[in-house]
Design an enzyme around this catalytic site. Structure first.
Site, mmCIF file in Angstrom:
data_model
loop_
_atom_site.group_PDB
_atom_site.id
_atom_site.type_symbol
_atom_site.label_atom_id
_atom_site.label_comp_id
_atom_site.label_asym_id
_atom_site.label_seq_id
_atom_site.Cartn_x
_atom_site.Cartn_y
_atom_site.Cartn_z
ATOM 1 N N GLY A 1 72.147 -111.815 0.809
ATOM 2 C CA GLY A 1 73.535 -112.203 1.055
ATOM 3 C C GLY A 1 74.513 -111.045 0.955
ATOM 4 O O GLY A 1 75.687 -111.248 0.618
ATOM 5 N N GLY A 2 74.052 -109.835 1.275
ATOM 6 C CA GLY A 2 74.954 -108.681 1.244
ATOM 7 C C GLY A 2 76.153 -108.887 2.174
ATOM 8 O O GLY A 2 77.291 -108.517 1.850
ATOM 9 N N ILE B 1 64.530 -118.739 11.940
ATOM 10 C CA ILE B 1 65.650 -118.717 12.883
ATOM 11 C C ILE B 1 65.193 -119.074 14.306
ATOM 12 O O ILE B 1 65.985 -119.556 15.122
ATOM 13 C CB ILE B 1 66.356 -117.345 12.791
ATOM 14 N N SER C 1 71.582 -109.166 9.938
ATOM 15 C CA SER C 1 70.767 -107.942 9.854
ATOM 16 C C SER C 1 69.351 -108.336 10.256
ATOM 17 O O SER C 1 68.541 -108.665 9.400
ATOM 18 C CB SER C 1 70.661 -107.409 8.435
ATOM 19 N N CYS D 1 64.107 -104.839 10.754
ATOM 20 C CA CYS D 1 64.251 -103.486 11.294
ATOM 21 C C CYS D 1 62.900 -102.827 11.591
ATOM 22 O O CYS D 1 62.853 -101.763 12.198
ATOM 23 C CB CYS D 1 65.042 -102.631 10.311
ATOM 24 N N SER E 1 68.181 -104.757 2.036
ATOM 25 C CA SER E 1 69.556 -105.249 2.095
ATOM 26 C C SER E 1 70.531 -104.215 2.671
ATOM 27 O O SER E 1 70.112 -103.251 3.313
ATOM 28 C CB SER E 1 69.971 -105.718 0.695
HETATM 29 C C1 LIG Z 1 66.988 -106.630 7.000
HETATM 30 S S1 LIG Z 1 66.723 -108.044 6.030
HETATM 31 C C2 LIG Z 1 68.316 -108.721 5.859
HETATM 32 C C3 LIG Z 1 69.039 -108.284 4.646
HETATM 33 C C4 LIG Z 1 70.288 -109.027 4.298
HETATM 34 N N1 LIG Z 1 71.416 -108.724 5.153
HETATM 35 C C5 LIG Z 1 70.664 -108.736 2.844
HETATM 36 O O1 LIG Z 1 71.816 -108.497 2.561
HETATM 37 O O2 LIG Z 1 69.754 -108.747 2.008
HETATM 38 C C6 LIG Z 1 65.994 -109.163 7.175
HETATM 39 C C7 LIG Z 1 65.735 -110.529 6.586
HETATM 40 O O3 LIG Z 1 65.368 -111.423 7.641
HETATM 41 C C8 LIG Z 1 64.411 -112.334 7.137
HETATM 42 N N2 LIG Z 1 63.716 -112.864 8.327
HETATM 43 C C9 LIG Z 1 62.878 -112.203 9.145
HETATM 44 N N3 LIG Z 1 62.485 -112.995 10.172
HETATM 45 C C10 LIG Z 1 63.112 -114.187 10.000
HETATM 46 C C11 LIG Z 1 63.125 -115.403 10.743
HETATM 47 N N4 LIG Z 1 62.404 -115.536 11.842
HETATM 48 N N5 LIG Z 1 63.872 -116.420 10.280
HETATM 49 C C12 LIG Z 1 64.613 -116.292 9.148
HETATM 50 N N6 LIG Z 1 64.662 -115.152 8.405
HETATM 51 C C13 LIG Z 1 63.911 -114.112 8.825
HETATM 52 C C14 LIG Z 1 63.551 -111.503 6.211
HETATM 53 O O4 LIG Z 1 62.905 -112.302 5.254
HETATM 54 C C15 LIG Z 1 64.596 -110.573 5.582
HETATM 55 O O5 LIG Z 1 65.083 -111.096 4.370
#
Ligand SMILES: C[S@@+](CC[C@H](N)C(=O)[O-])C[C@H]1O[C@@H](n2cnc3c(N)ncnc32)[C@H](O)[C@@H]1O
Length: 379
Positions: free
Chosen positions: A14-15, A58, A77, A80, A363
């Site tokens: 939740g950043g 998602i 986000s 990556c 994050s």
């Molecule tokens: C780069 S991180 C996001 C970090 C976030 N903005 C934070 O502040 O921590 C990507 C996130 O997307 C989630 N994720 C990846 N594929 C997903 C999907 N298909 N549906 C939901 N979440 C997903 C991962 O578990 C991961 O926590």
């Protein structure tokens, strides 16, 4: 006044939600978020309540459902790994792009979405995925602006060069005289904190950048305690450290010291930078984040002179020398502060340090995204 209701996707810790809460004006809030990782969801709930976040893939989100959320902004986000320097760079051919692509494909059928903020790694800017994204956004009538920024650009002692995209439908970005193909590498407004606020000038005498009082006061009020401390000691790591740390608990193990001593990224309390903390911190060595030298009596040069002399012939003597430096990992709380999470950010009791490092490594730097949300709204 326009009310901005945000859908936070790939929500992690939740950043981006904190960045929204940091906004000085209360006309923006995160109303819904989706995240697939159970530990991230538990932590998100601990900090933002149980109702906002759904533990959902998602890929299962439909246009109808997006419409029902009653949101007009999406902040996200996406994963990556398809674009990282150390990965295979499979780009659009990596399945981990699918959910991001899915969201982009929903946009032409979601006219209610007026604002977007997207974060990804350095490397995304040269990907096919970025070209696809820009094509879709332009076809939907979004004005876009892209950035490559690091917390070090704002006096936070941590490198985390990241790609950011801001997009909005009704208002051009007027603050930069850039063409829409180049990427902005410098935050357009002064973020010298106190100085710019006290100056009534429209150009900061320190950095020569334009002063935007909304952004300056955001920096001053909401940069987080650690960043506030850096007003006193600009950007030194010691402002971000725990007052007392059990050095033994976080000590870098002997086998790592002995084998990888020469590739550890060593920092001292007085340093004003550190390496990007990745999700591999503490179980990978190279490029996963810095470690801290706690000894104040032995110098790094002295200890390494002995280490390098003996490491191939007398491992005990080599180790003994490095042990004198009292090298430890940054604690999860310290990594959190360096990433500008607020001091009251909390973790569920059953989340291990290893999981905390992993989630933090994925994050965002909250200070940087706080300023970018401000730009999206106020410029
Ligand atoms: C780069 S991180 C996001 C970090 C976030 N903005 C934070 O502040 O921590 C990507 C996130 O997307 C989630 N994720 C990846 N594929 C997903 C999907 N298909 N549906 C939901 N979440 C997903 C991962 O578990 C991961 O926590």
């Amino acid at each position: 006044m326009e009310y901005i209701q945000v859908l936070e996707l790939f929500a992690g810790l939740g950043g981006l939600h904190i960045a929204v809460n940091n906004q000085k004006d209360a006309n923006i809030q995160v109303v819904k978020s989706f995240e697939i990782n159970v530990n991230a969801v538990k932590t998100y709930q601990e900090n933002f309540g149980h109702d906002v976040v759904s533990n959902r893939n998602i890929l299962s989100l439909s246009t109808e459902e997006l419409f029902r959320q009653n949101v007009n902004a999406i902040f996200m986000s996406p994963p990556c790994q398809p674009f990282t320097r150390l990965g295979k760079k499979l780009d659009v051919n990596d399945d981990r792009c699918n959910a991001f692509h899915h969201v982009l494909k929903l946009l032409p059928r979601s006219p209610n979405i007026q604002y977007l903020l997207i974060e990804n790694v350095y490397g995304f800017e040269s990907s096919k995925m970025r070209d696809t994204m820009l094509e879709i956004l332009q076809s939907c009538g979004f004005y876009t602006i892209e950035f490559l920024l690091s917390p070090t650009d704002f006096g936070v002692p941590n490198s985390r060069l990241r790609y950011y995209l801001l997009a909005r439908k009704n208002k051009k970005f007027t603050f930069c005289k850039h063409d829409h193909t180049s990427i902005v590498k410098e935050f357009p407004y002064c973020t010298c904190r106190v100085k710019s606020l006290n100056d009534q000038a429209s150009i900061c005498s320190n950095c020569q950048r334009e002063v935007n009082t909304n952004i300056s006061s955001l920096v001053q009020q909401n940069a987080g305690n650690a960043a506030q401390n850096s007003l006193v000691n600009p950007g030194k790591l010691h402002s971000y450290l725990d007052k007392e740390t059990d050095i033994e608990q976080y000590a870098v193990p002997d086998k790592i010291l002995l084998r990888y001593g020469n590739i550890l990224d060593l920092r001292t309390f007085q340093d004003s930078s550190s390496c990007c903390f990745t999700k591999g911190y503490t179980h990978l060595v190279e490029g996963s984040g810095s470690v801290l030298v706690c000894s104040r009596s032995v110098t790094i040069e002295e200890a390494y002179k002995v280490y390098n002399e003996f490491k191939d012939t007398d491992s005990e003597a080599a180790l003994k020398s490095l042990r004198k430096l009292k090298i430890r990992y940054f604690t999860p709380k310290e990594v959190e502060r360096i990433m500008c999470f607020p001091d009251n950010y909390t973790w569920p009791k059953d989340i291990s340090d290893k999981t905390k490092y992993k989630l933090l490594g994925n994050s965002v730097n909250v200070h940087v995204v706080t300023l970018l949300v401000a730009l999206l709204l106020h410029s």
